[in-house]
Design a protein around this motif. Structure first.
Motif, PDB file in Angstrom:
ATOM      1  N   HIS B  74     -73.993 -25.737   1.163  1.00  0.00           N
ATOM      2  CA  HIS B  74     -73.708 -25.603  -0.238  1.00  0.00           C
ATOM      3  C   HIS B  74     -74.331 -23.829  -0.670  1.00  0.00           C
ATOM      4  O   HIS B  74     -75.669 -23.659  -0.413  1.00  0.00           O
ATOM      5  N   LEU B  75     -73.855 -23.135  -2.036  1.00  0.00           N
ATOM      6  CA  LEU B  75     -74.585 -22.044  -1.729  1.00  0.00           C
ATOM      7  C   LEU B  75     -75.449 -22.619  -3.082  1.00  0.00           C
ATOM      8  O   LEU B  75     -74.651 -22.839  -4.229  1.00  0.00           O
ATOM      9  N   GLU B  76     -75.924 -21.922  -3.343  1.00  0.00           N
ATOM     10  CA  GLU B  76     -77.168 -21.672  -5.077  1.00  0.00           C
ATOM     11  C   GLU B  76     -77.124 -20.223  -5.279  1.00  0.00           C
ATOM     12  O   GLU B  76     -77.890 -19.259  -4.349  1.00  0.00           O
ATOM     13  N   LYS B  77     -77.811 -20.076  -6.591  1.00  0.00           N
ATOM     14  CA  LYS B  77     -78.239 -19.383  -6.990  1.00  0.00           C
ATOM     15  C   LYS B  77     -79.108 -20.027  -8.365  1.00  0.00           C
ATOM     16  O   LYS B  77     -78.446 -20.483  -9.055  1.00  0.00           O
ATOM     17  N   GLY B  78     -80.362 -19.275  -8.503  1.00  0.00           N
ATOM     18  CA  GLY B  78     -81.105 -20.109  -9.303  1.00  0.00           C
ATOM     19  C   GLY B  78     -80.393 -19.055 -11.334  1.00  0.00           C
ATOM     20  O   GLY B  78     -80.815 -20.150 -11.750  1.00  0.00           O
ATOM     21  N   SER B  79     -80.029 -18.142 -10.829  1.00  0.00           N
ATOM     22  CA  SER B  79     -79.502 -17.760 -12.614  1.00  0.00           C
ATOM     23  C   SER B  79     -78.516 -17.286 -12.381  1.00  0.00           C
ATOM     24  O   SER B  79     -78.622 -15.714 -11.865  1.00  0.00           O
ATOM     25  N   VAL B  80     -77.290 -16.932 -12.844  1.00  0.00           N
ATOM     26  CA  VAL B  80     -75.906 -15.845 -12.432  1.00  0.00           C
ATOM     27  C   VAL B  80     -75.984 -15.494 -13.585  1.00  0.00           C
ATOM     28  O   VAL B  80     -76.483 -15.756 -14.867  1.00  0.00           O
ATOM     29  N   GLN B  81     -75.297 -14.731 -13.135  1.00  0.00           N
ATOM     30  CA  GLN B  81     -75.230 -13.361 -14.564  1.00  0.00           C
ATOM     31  C   GLN B  81     -73.491 -13.205 -13.586  1.00  0.00           C
ATOM     32  O   GLN B  81     -72.378 -13.400 -13.609  1.00  0.00           O
ATOM     33  N   VAL B  82     -73.089 -12.755 -15.504  1.00  0.00           N
ATOM     34  CA  VAL B  82     -71.451 -11.937 -15.608  1.00  0.00           C
ATOM     35  C   VAL B  82     -70.358 -11.652 -14.385  1.00  0.00           C
ATOM     36  O   VAL B  82     -69.678 -11.991 -14.136  1.00  0.00           O
ATOM     37  N   SER B  83     -71.265 -11.077 -13.854  1.00  0.00           N
ATOM     38  CA  SER B  83     -71.061 -10.008 -13.373  1.00  0.00           C
ATOM     39  C   SER B  83     -71.173 -10.649 -11.375  1.00  0.00           C
ATOM     40  O   SER B  83     -70.153 -10.395 -10.104  1.00  0.00           O
ATOM     41  N   ASP B  84     -71.689 -12.121 -11.959  1.00  0.00           N
ATOM     42  CA  ASP B  84     -71.245 -12.788 -10.420  1.00  0.00           C
ATOM     43  C   ASP B  84     -69.882 -13.775 -10.865  1.00  0.00           C
ATOM     44  O   ASP B  84     -69.210 -14.222  -9.062  1.00  0.00           O
TER      45      ASP B  84
END
Lengths: 116, 112
Positions: B74-84
């Protein structure tokens, strides 16, 4: 390093015609892969070359499809007697010689084929 | 045969939200696992990888852990940005990297 290039970028052909696509990998890469991608789907593996040897072929690759990499550099993918179901983006990717980087594929921009 | 299943999108999040994109796999051997990303108008590029069980791949704030017991990555990121905002593809490769299998992709939209 100019990256992986593919030619043409777009191809429109009539059903029943033959088409050929070319892929130029990154110059020092010995591994080369072809994929097909349709809208909303991920890339589907078609075939793999290590140098000039074609080591893997997908069952998706019918006898109308053939790929070559004659001198271990550029590769061509030919589709004979095209069908409307062949309409897709055809992607090429290459990866390096060193074991540590052999998994890291660099993708080209793709050739979009439309069969009318 | 080997295959990858990932959650359908699109996934829409607000900036700074937590992201999880689920990916499970079926494999007969001991595959390596990858996440690729395709930004709008660009080609696929490798985001991160893990080559054996319990390995954690990480890059650009994204992480994924190779879980053999649950056949997941599973892919995770704690705080996404518009650029993601992009399409994310989970993939696996057989041991010798001769063949890769990709999931169908998950489109992520991040709103400001």
């Amino acid at each position: 390093d100019t990256g992986v290039s593919q030619d043409p970028r777009h191809k429109i052909t009539k059903r029943g015609q033959n088409v050929t696509f070319r892929c130029d990998p990154i110059s020092e890469h010995n591994r080369l892969y072809w994929y097909r991608q349709t809208l909303g789907q991920g890339p589907e593996f078609l075939t793999y070359f290590q140098n000039e040897a074609q080591l893997e072929k997908s069952r998706l690759l019918s006898d109308r499809f053939s790929a070559e990499r004659p001198k271990g550099s550029f590769s061509t993918l030919e589709i004979q007697r095209t069908e409307q179901g062949d309409s897709a983006m055809y992607l090429c990717a290459s990866s390096g010689v060193r074991e540590a980087s052999s998994y890291e594929q660099y993708f080209g921009p793709g050739t979009r084929l439309t069969v009318t | 045969g080997d295959s990858v299943t990932q959650m359908e999108g699109p996934v829409t999040l607000s900036e700074e939200a937590f992201l999880t994109i689920n990916c499970t796999y079926t494999a007969t051997g001991y595959p390596s696992l990858f996440w690729y990303v395709q930004y709008p108008g660009e080609g696929l590029q490798l985001l991160l990888k893990a080559t054996k069980a319990d390995d954690k791949g990480s890059n650009k704030g994204f992480e994924a852990t190779y879980r053999k017991e649950t056949t997941s990555f599973h892919l995770e990121k704690g705080s996404v940005q518009v650029s993601d905002s992009a399409v994310y593809f989970c993939a696996l490769a057989e041991g010798n990297f001769n063949k890769f299998y990709f999931g169908s992709g998950t489109k992520l939209n991040v709103k400001p």
